[in-house]
Scaffold this motif. Sequence first.
Motif, PDB file in Angstrom:
ATOM      1  N   ASP A  91       0.851  -1.198   0.000  1.00 37.57           N
ATOM      2  CA  ASP A  91       0.000   0.000   0.000  1.00 37.57           C
ATOM      3  C   ASP A  91       0.884   1.243   0.000  1.00 37.57           C
ATOM      4  O   ASP A  91       1.902   1.296   0.686  1.00 37.57           O
ATOM      5  N   GLU A  92       0.464   2.243  -0.757  1.00 43.86           N
ATOM      6  CA  GLU A  92       1.256   3.470  -0.842  1.00 43.86           C
ATOM      7  C   GLU A  92       0.679   4.542   0.077  1.00 43.86           C
ATOM      8  O   GLU A  92      -0.469   4.967  -0.080  1.00 43.86           O
ATOM      9  N   PHE A  93       1.477   4.964   1.048  1.00 43.62           N
ATOM     10  CA  PHE A  93       1.097   6.068   1.950  1.00 43.62           C
ATOM     11  C   PHE A  93       2.361   6.606   2.603  1.00 43.62           C
ATOM     12  O   PHE A  93       3.390   5.927   2.646  1.00 43.62           O
ATOM     13  N   LYS A  94       2.280   7.823   3.090  1.00 43.08           N
ATOM     14  CA  LYS A  94       3.423   8.436   3.760  1.00 43.08           C
ATOM     15  C   LYS A  94       3.329   8.210   5.268  1.00 43.08           C
ATOM     16  O   LYS A  94       2.246   8.052   5.815  1.00 43.08           O
ATOM     17  N   GLY A  95       4.475   8.205   5.917  1.00 38.77           N
ATOM     18  CA  GLY A  95       4.481   8.079   7.356  1.00 38.77           C
ATOM     19  C   GLY A  95       4.457   6.644   7.836  1.00 38.77           C
ATOM     20  O   GLY A  95       4.770   5.707   7.093  1.00 38.77           O
ATOM     21  N   ILE A  96       4.056   6.489   9.080  1.00 34.48           N
ATOM     22  CA  ILE A  96       4.055   5.174   9.730  1.00 34.48           C
ATOM     23  C   ILE A  96       2.739   4.970  10.458  1.00 34.48           C
ATOM     24  O   ILE A  96       2.160   5.916  11.010  1.00 34.48           O
ATOM     25  N   LYS A 110      10.419   2.991   2.106  1.00 28.16           N
ATOM     26  CA  LYS A 110      11.306   2.318   3.056  1.00 28.16           C
ATOM     27  C   LYS A 110      12.545   3.147   3.376  1.00 28.16           C
ATOM     28  O   LYS A 110      13.027   3.151   4.517  1.00 28.16           O
ATOM     29  N   THR A 111      13.068   3.890   2.400  1.00 28.76           N
ATOM     30  CA  THR A 111      14.281   4.680   2.632  1.00 28.76           C
ATOM     31  C   THR A 111      14.033   5.819   3.624  1.00 28.76           C
ATOM     32  O   THR A 111      14.989   6.372   4.177  1.00 28.76           O
ATOM     33  N   LYS A 112      12.764   6.161   3.849  1.00 30.31           N
ATOM     34  CA  LYS A 112      12.431   7.235   4.777  1.00 30.31           C
ATOM     35  C   LYS A 112      11.992   6.693   6.133  1.00 30.31           C
ATOM     36  O   LYS A 112      11.509   7.442   6.984  1.00 30.31           O
ATOM     37  N   ALA A 113      12.180   5.391   6.350  1.00 30.50           N
ATOM     38  CA  ALA A 113      11.666   4.743   7.550  1.00 30.50           C
ATOM     39  C   ALA A 113      12.181   5.377   8.838  1.00 30.50           C
ATOM     40  O   ALA A 113      11.414   5.613   9.784  1.00 30.50           O
ATOM     41  N   THR A 115      13.241   8.410   9.436  1.00 32.25           N
ATOM     42  CA  THR A 115      12.587   9.715   9.620  1.00 32.25           C
ATOM     43  C   THR A 115      11.157   9.538  10.091  1.00 32.25           C
ATOM     44  O   THR A 115      10.686  10.257  10.982  1.00 32.25           O
ATOM     45  N   TYR A 116      10.453   8.567   9.527  1.00 26.76           N
ATOM     46  CA  TYR A 116       9.077   8.305   9.930  1.00 26.76           C
ATOM     47  C   TYR A 116       9.000   7.882  11.399  1.00 26.76           C
ATOM     48  O   TYR A 116       8.109   8.318  12.138  1.00 26.76           O
ATOM     49  N   PHE A 117       9.929   7.030  11.818  1.00 28.61           N
ATOM     50  CA  PHE A 117       9.934   6.590  13.208  1.00 28.61           C
ATOM     51  C   PHE A 117      10.181   7.762  14.154  1.00 28.61           C
ATOM     52  O   PHE A 117       9.513   7.913  15.175  1.00 28.61           O
ATOM     53  N   ILE A 118      11.148   8.609  13.808  1.00 26.23           N
ATOM     54  CA  ILE A 118      11.453   9.758  14.663  1.00 26.23           C
ATOM     55  C   ILE A 118      10.242  10.686  14.764  1.00 26.23           C
ATOM     56  O   ILE A 118       9.883  11.149  15.853  1.00 26.23           O
ATOM     57  N   ASP A 119       9.587  10.943  13.631  1.00 25.68           N
ATOM     58  CA  ASP A 119       8.386  11.795  13.631  1.00 25.68           C
ATOM     59  C   ASP A 119       7.282  11.165  14.478  1.00 25.68           C
ATOM     60  O   ASP A 119       6.572  11.862  15.215  1.00 25.68           O
ATOM     61  N   PHE A 120       7.134   9.851  14.377  1.00 26.87           N
ATOM     62  CA  PHE A 120       6.125   9.136  15.158  1.00 26.87           C
ATOM     63  C   PHE A 120       6.409   9.284  16.651  1.00 26.87           C
ATOM     64  O   PHE A 120       5.524   9.620  17.441  1.00 26.87           O
ATOM     65  N   TYR A 121       7.665   9.033  17.054  1.00 27.83           N
ATOM     66  CA  TYR A 121       8.021   9.120  18.466  1.00 27.83           C
ATOM     67  C   TYR A 121       7.830  10.544  18.996  1.00 27.83           C
ATOM     68  O   TYR A 121       7.364  10.742  20.121  1.00 27.83           O
TER      69      TYR A 121
END
Length: 226
Positions: A91-96, A110-113, A115-121
Amino acid sequence: MIFGELDITITRCQRKTVSIFVERDGSVSARVPEEITKEELTAVLQSKEYQIHKNLAEWTQLNAQKIERDYVNGQSFLYLGRNYRLQLTNDEFKGIKLKSGYFIISKINKTKAKTYFIDFYKEKLREKLKPILNRYKGQLGVEPQDVKVMELQHRWASCTSKGNLNFHWKCAMAPIDVLNYIVAHELVHIIHPNHTKAFWNDLDKIIPNYDKQLQWLKLNGAGMDL
């Protein structure tokens, strides 16, 4: 400052005693009185040399638990003290997304994973901090000037001389009880800037089992990373 085989980062500030810390990256730092001379500081470090090396040995042992994480299916990531496995989806979506016990990221991103984790935390920690801050600042009768979630390098949190509180985004990986301890710890610093007996006494009044939470951080801190 070079002391024997150690490179110790010295910070001069308004305090009466010397406090020495082994940081989370294994470096050694010391907070010292502004007026202390080099000779006086050397004498203090010599008196504490055994303890410094003992703490470094403990750091080495604890960091054997450090986890090198890859952003692949099945890799575990901490959130509020619990491990959740990563699931890559077509599925295509931004973020986590955190859904059904899994962290979900689109394969295309996947290459932005990281960054996504840091934004989530960061986002989740801001949400969790609000009620905890409200509870403990009421008990202590203090009011922080500002509260930020940010990258703090080697510290979980900090309290500035102006009463500003900063929290590392990695705190979102810790269990709620540990997060309570971290918040209370920094709020007490608004009253007591240093780790005096009075500081620990006031902390004990609102977090009676803080030793347990501090031990959790010592044992698991190395694994709180991306």
